[in-house]
Write an enzyme that holds these catalytic residues in place. Structure first.
Site, PDB file in Angstrom:
ATOM      1  N   SER A 119      57.999  -9.993-135.899  1.00  0.00           N
ATOM      2  CA  SER A 119      57.336  -9.930-137.207  1.00  0.00           C
ATOM      3  C   SER A 119      55.870 -10.342-137.078  1.00  0.00           C
ATOM      4  CB  SER A 119      58.090 -10.798-138.218  1.00  0.00           C
ATOM      5  OG  SER A 119      57.580 -10.609-139.521  1.00  0.00           O
ATOM      6  N   HIS A 152      59.433  -6.610-144.418  1.00  0.00           N
ATOM      7  CA  HIS A 152      59.880  -5.456-143.635  1.00  0.00           C
ATOM      8  C   HIS A 152      60.819  -4.547-144.429  1.00  0.00           C
ATOM      9  CE1 HIS A 152      57.833  -7.315-140.336  1.00  0.00           C
ATOM     10  NE2 HIS A 152      58.525  -8.421-140.522  1.00  0.00           N
TER      11      HIS A 152
END
Length: 311
Positions: free
Chosen positions: A94, A198
């Site tokens: 991430s 996400h």
């Protein structure tokens, strides 16, 4: 072959930067970054409580700063191809992908902190539109879990391998998941993040990050850069930046990153500060690979020895 990886949001804990700022030059470096991005990183890394550092706009730059500080303390950073102490590959989970971009020389330290500050602000703004969150599923069959999540309207935002998937969506959807777990899942654990990262919920942040990326000059990676979009090695700085922009609304495929590490012949993995999460996954998914998490400066000597053994 040694891989250096950087963790994502949720790895931060109150006061975790305190011992790192005792290292020569670390406080000055952190102060310069703080001035550049308009955020007191030292305060948040040493004095702020758990709620304050859970804030997306704070957590993300704090994590990138911590990762770069710990890599610098190893002694060989900034890395360069074929130089002693340079890892064989880098990757990040991430927001850790921005840390990895700095490791690879795609972005200099200040550019990485500038980008992540804008990323955190944009994602916090997107998260404020709808109350959303993320929860980790422990155990179960990935295919069964993914199908179940989709039935509940949730997104498998992180497919981490080693039996772990992270679901993201509205708080109502996550509550339904807690009551109706996929078959084989032992536990559902809410994560210390403030949004459904996400996923499509982050769509508004993509455009803002794209604008921010236009202001940056990206160099080509000096070491192998593994992208968490699909586990592929990316060879140009332009493509790294493009992927950094898109990944805020796309799932993280850490399972595919670890498959690529296997293909590259990984024998050791070091996780930058605040380490622990990715080494935990590697211990289960990459048996036989030595792992080391940089949690405090006390871990540096062992890390240097591991790097020297893999030079």
């Amino acid at each position: 072959m040694l891989v250096l990886v950087a963790p994502g949001q949720g790895a931060q804990t109150p006061g975790f930067l305190t011992p790192w700022l005792e290292l020569p030059g670390a406080a000055d470096r952190l102060g310069a970054w703080s001035d550049a991005i308009g955020l007191d990183l030292a305060h948040y890394g040493t004095q702020a409580d758990a709620d304050a550092i859970r804030d997306t706009a704070v957590a993300q730059p704090l994590l990138v700063a911590a990762g770069i500080l710990s890599a610098t303390a190893l002694g060989a950073y900034p890395f360069s191809a074929d130089a002693a102490g340079t890892p064989g590959a880098v990757a990040g989970h991430s927001v850790g992908e921005i840390t990895a971009a700095a490791f690879a020389g795609v972005l200099d330290d200040t550019a990485a902190l500038t980008l992540v500050r804008k990323r955190g602000l944009a994602m916090a703004e997107a998260a404020a539109i709808t109350e959303t969150g993320m929860s980790a599923l422990l155990g179960g069959d990935p295919e069964v879990s993914v199908a179940h999540l989709e039935k509940l309207g949730l997104t498998p935002a992180n497919v981490n391998g080693a039996g772990q998937i992270v679901a993201a969506g509205t708080m109502e959807q996550l509550a339904a998941l807690n009551e109706d777990k996929p078959e084989g899942v032992r536990k559902v654990v809410p994560l210390k993040v403030a949004g459904a990262f996400h996923t499509h919920h982050m769509g508004p942040a993509v455009d803002k990050l794209a604008e921010a990326a236009k202001e940056l000059v990206a160099g080509d990676p000096k070491v192998t850069y593994v992208s968490n979009k699909d586990g592929k090695a990316v060879s140009t700085g332009a493509e790294v930046l493009e992927r950094l922009v898109g990944q805020v609304a796309n799932p993280v495929r850490w399972d595919l990153c670890m498959e690529t590490f296997k293909e590259l012949g990984v024998t050791a993995l070091i996780e930058a500060c605040p380490g622990g999460t990715l080494t935990g996954l590697a211990k289960r998914a990459l048996p036989g690979v030595q792992t080391l998490a940089l949690k405090t400066p006390d871990d540096l000597d062992a890390a240097r020895e591991l790097i020297a053994a893999h030079a």
